[in-house]
Design a protein around this motif. Sequence first.
Motif, PDB file in Angstrom:
ATOM      1  N   ASP A  86     -25.367 118.288   7.001  1.00  0.00           N
ATOM      2  CA  ASP A  86     -26.408 119.188   6.507  1.00  0.00           C
ATOM      3  C   ASP A  86     -26.345 120.501   7.282  1.00  0.00           C
ATOM      4  N   GLU A 170     -36.629 105.033   6.369  1.00  0.00           N
ATOM      5  CA  GLU A 170     -36.212 105.879   7.482  1.00  0.00           C
ATOM      6  C   GLU A 170     -36.102 105.084   8.782  1.00  0.00           C
ATOM      7  N   TRP A 217     -33.534 107.194   1.144  1.00  0.00           N
ATOM      8  CA  TRP A 217     -34.694 107.976   1.547  1.00  0.00           C
ATOM      9  C   TRP A 217     -34.571 109.374   0.942  1.00  0.00           C
ATOM     10  N   PRO A 219     -35.508 113.489   1.441  1.00  0.00           N
ATOM     11  CA  PRO A 219     -36.018 114.522   2.350  1.00  0.00           C
ATOM     12  C   PRO A 219     -37.360 115.051   1.862  1.00  0.00           C
ATOM     13  N   ASN A 223     -40.953 113.749   6.500  1.00  0.00           N
ATOM     14  CA  ASN A 223     -39.900 113.214   7.364  1.00  0.00           C
ATOM     15  C   ASN A 223     -38.969 114.306   7.893  1.00  0.00           C
ATOM     16  N   LEU A 224     -39.434 115.552   7.907  1.00  0.00           N
ATOM     17  CA  LEU A 224     -38.601 116.671   8.339  1.00  0.00           C
ATOM     18  C   LEU A 224     -38.071 116.461   9.755  1.00  0.00           C
ATOM     19  N   TYR A 226     -37.450 113.781  11.216  1.00  0.00           N
ATOM     20  CA  TYR A 226     -36.517 112.648  11.226  1.00  0.00           C
ATOM     21  C   TYR A 226     -35.139 113.012  10.695  1.00  0.00           C
ATOM     22  N   GLN A 227     -35.028 114.079   9.918  1.00  0.00           N
ATOM     23  CA  GLN A 227     -33.828 114.297   9.119  1.00  0.00           C
ATOM     24  C   GLN A 227     -32.528 114.424   9.912  1.00  0.00           C
ATOM     25  N   ARG A 231     -29.462 111.720   9.215  1.00  0.00           N
ATOM     26  CA  ARG A 231     -28.099 112.078   8.797  1.00  0.00           C
ATOM     27  C   ARG A 231     -27.074 111.443   9.735  1.00  0.00           C
TER      28      ARG A 231
END
Length: 404
Positions: A86, A170, A217, A219, A223-224, A226-227, A231
Motif C-alpha cells: 500500500d 483484523e 477485512w 479498510p 481500522n485505519l 490497524y492497516q 498488510r
Amino acid sequence: MTGIELVEHAPHTTHDLPAALGRALAASRIVDAAPDPYRPGGWRLRAGSKVGAVVVRTPGEEPLTLRITPKVPIARLFFLLGYALDPRIHREDAVEVAAHTELVPFLARTYERAQERALRQGVLQGYRHTEEASPVLRGRLRETDQVRRHHGRLFPLEIAYDEYTTDTPENRLLRAATERLLGLPRVPTGVRRALQHQRARLVEAEPLVRGAVLPRWRPSRLNLRYQPALRLAEAVLRGGSPEHLPGDVSVDGFLLDMNKLFEDFVCVALREALTAYGGHCTLQARGVHLDTGATIHMRPDLLRYANDGRPLTVADAKYKAQKPEGFPDADLYQMLAYCTALGLPEGHLIYARGGGLHASHRVRNAGIVIHQHALDLEGQPAQLLGAVRDLARLMAEGTGPESP
C-alpha cells in the motif's frame, strides 16, 4: 540444528545431507536440489528467486534450517514490499535497518513495530454476526432453519445475533501472523518477547487453521490504525512455506518470491505514476485474448485504458532474465502477442537490473515497437520511484530510442 546459507540465484554449492533431507528439499521446490554425482552423501543446492528462512524436519534426523539471502539489500527489499502492499501507508522509517542483514529478523522487527502501533490505543472491537443453535433465545430466531432442522421441537433454538467483540477478522489476522513469526528461526529475543506480549492481548481472537483462507477485512476509518500491520500480517501469512510434504516431512518458515515482489512493486508504482496522465490502470488484466474465439487467455501485468475503455499502454515486469548475455527472446514474443491482440503500437518490458539501459526494437512487417527497460534496485527509494515516474512519462508519451 543444522544450518545452510544460500544466496538468491547464486551458483550450485554442495552440502552433506541425509538422503531424507535432500529428498525433502527437492520435493519442496524451495531450492533446486539433486544428489552430487561426484560426492557420496552430497547434495547440490541452488537457490532461485525465493528468499527467507525455513526449517525442514524429517523423522529421526536433526532439523535443518535453510536461509536464503536476497541479492538486494534487506532495507530495499522491505521498501519494495511495503510500497507494493500500500503506497499510502508505507513508511520508510518503520524500523532501523542498519542492524539487520537477514530477512526474518528484519521482518519480525518491522511487524512487531507495526503491530505495537496498531494496539497502542487498545484492541480493536467490532460486531461479529453469529448464527448457531442455542438452548436460550438471543438476538432473533431463525424460523425457517428451526423448522427445517428440528421438525417442530422447541430446543435447541436456531438463533442469529450480532456480538460486539474483539474476535474480528483484523485481530484474527494479527494473532495468526504473530504466531507464525514466533515459530520462525532467528527472531531476536527482544522482538520475540514483544510479540508474545502482543499475542496475549489478542487471545480472544479465534486462531486460524493453517492452510485456510485468510479472513477478509475492509479498510475503513475505524481500522485505519490497524492497516499497516494488517498488510504486513497478510504478507507474513501468504509467505508461509509448504507445511507438509509426502511422508512425515514438514517444512515451516517464511519465503518471499522475488519475481512476484518485483512484479507487484513495478505494477503498483507505475499505476500510481500513470494517474497523472489520465485513464485508469488494471493489474493482471483479465478478459484479454489472443484469438478471436477468446480461447487463448493472456494476463498482462499492467494494462492502461482510456476513459472510453480503449487500451493505451501494456507492460510486463520481469525480475530476472533467463540468459546471461541479454534479455530473453521469449519475453519479446510475449509482448508482441500482447500488442497484436490489443492493437497497440508499443509495449514495455521492465527488468530488475543496474544502470539505465533502455533498448527498443521495431518488429518487421508489423511496425510494433517493443521497449526494454531496467530498474536499478540498488538505488535509494526516492531514486527508484523517480525512475518509475520517468518510465511512466515515456510510456504515456510514446517516445524512446529504437534499435536498428
